[in-house]
Design a protein around this motif. Structure first.
Motif, short mmCIF file in Angstrom:
data_model
loop_
_atom_site.label_atom_id
_atom_site.label_comp_id
_atom_site.label_asym_id
_atom_site.label_seq_id
_atom_site.Cartn_x
_atom_site.Cartn_y
_atom_site.Cartn_z
N THR A 105 -21.81 28.64 -47.39
CA THR A 105 -22.15 29.20 -46.08
C THR A 105 -22.92 30.73 -46.24
OG1 THR A 105 -20.66 27.77 -44.80
CG2 THR A 105 -21.82 29.67 -43.61
N ILE A 143 -21.91 35.29 -31.95
CA ILE A 143 -22.23 33.76 -32.20
C ILE A 143 -22.12 33.63 -33.86
CG2 ILE A 143 -24.06 31.75 -32.45
CD1 ILE A 143 -24.86 32.76 -29.55
N SER A 144 -22.76 34.35 -34.44
CA SER A 144 -22.58 34.37 -36.00
C SER A 144 -21.05 34.47 -36.55
CB SER A 144 -23.23 35.50 -36.87
OG SER A 144 -24.71 35.41 -36.30
N VAL A 149 -19.50 31.13 -35.44
CA VAL A 149 -19.72 30.34 -36.67
C VAL A 149 -19.02 30.30 -37.95
CG1 VAL A 149 -21.68 29.12 -37.64
CG2 VAL A 149 -21.82 29.49 -35.49
N TRP A 189 -15.34 29.42 -37.67
CA TRP A 189 -15.24 27.94 -37.47
C TRP A 189 -15.28 27.39 -38.97
CZ3 TRP A 189 -19.50 24.67 -35.04
CH2 TRP A 189 -19.19 23.28 -34.76
N ALA A 217 -24.23 25.89 -41.08
CA ALA A 217 -23.67 27.31 -40.47
C ALA A 217 -24.48 28.29 -41.10
CB ALA A 217 -22.30 27.39 -40.74
N VAL A 255 -26.67 31.27 -39.16
CA VAL A 255 -26.34 32.48 -39.37
C VAL A 255 -27.09 33.36 -39.91
CG1 VAL A 255 -24.40 34.17 -40.52
CG2 VAL A 255 -23.71 32.04 -39.41
N ALA A 294 -28.55 24.81 -36.09
CA ALA A 294 -28.07 24.19 -34.67
C ALA A 294 -28.00 22.90 -34.70
CB ALA A 294 -28.60 24.80 -33.42
N LEU A 336 -25.45 21.60 -37.38
CA LEU A 336 -23.95 21.55 -36.74
C LEU A 336 -23.73 20.40 -35.84
CD1 LEU A 336 -23.75 25.43 -36.29
CD2 LEU A 336 -22.49 24.11 -38.03
N THR A 339 -20.87 17.86 -37.66
CA THR A 339 -19.52 18.58 -37.04
C THR A 339 -19.06 17.54 -35.93
OG1 THR A 339 -20.41 20.07 -35.52
CG2 THR A 339 -20.00 20.71 -37.85
#
Length: 169
Positions: free
Chosen positions: A4, A72-73, A76, A79, A93, A97, A141, A144, A148
């Motif tokens: 990532t 948000i970064s 993520v 997560w 991700a 990011v 997005a 993900l 996921t």
């Protein structure tokens, strides 16, 4: 997690290098338009002070948008750190990011996001411009969503079962 972070770093480097070369090096910020492959691809300088498609660009939201992108970064990355098992989720991700942070760098550097890619086709002229970071955020997005949650887990579990059944005993 390592994958990532590598993907995020590559996206940031590509995004910032493209902006440095096109916006500064080719002087797009002064020339405003450069036809690359008419009518399909051109560079159109657009300073996006708002969110997608320039929404809310009349408001001074720079610091709010920087904060939102950083939160948000961080979420993520947290997560992915807790559930690192899915390769494609890690790639997605990293794209998200890296793209978000690429646009944060623009907001800090220019006060706005530097958009310049304009793609049109088939007699339809696209009025919008975007950048590599925007592409990465969108792809991340979507990735993900696809890789996921229950759907992503079911696909991963199905692959593990298939792989286990193929092993010689």
């Amino acid at each position: 997690m390592r994958l990532t972070l590598i993907i995020a770093a590559v996206v940031i480097l590509l995004d910032q290098a493209s902006k440095l070369y096109i916006v500064e090096g080719l002087a797009l910020k002064d020339r405003l338009v450069i036809d690359v492959w008419p009518p399909y691809l051109s560079f159109h300088m657009a300073w996006n002070r708002g969110v997608n498609f320039g929404l809310f660009s009349g408001l001074d939201m720079r610091w709010i948008l920087i904060a939102v992108a950083l939160v948000i970064s961080a979420l993520v990355l947290s997560w992915v750190w807790r559930d690192p098992s899915r390769r494609w989720a890690n790639v997605a991700a990293g794209l998200l990011v890296g793209g978000a942070l690429g646009n944060v760098i623009d907001r800090l550097r220019y006060g706005a996001v530097a958009d310049f890619l304009n793609v049109s086709c088939c007699g339809i002229e696209n009025p919008f411009a975007f950048n590599i970071a925007d592409i990465a955020v969108f792809a991340g997005a979507v990735g993900l969503v696809l890789f996921t949650g229950e759907t992503g887990r079911a696909k991963a579990d199905g692959r593990k079962k298939r792989d286990a059944s193929r092993r010689p005993r």
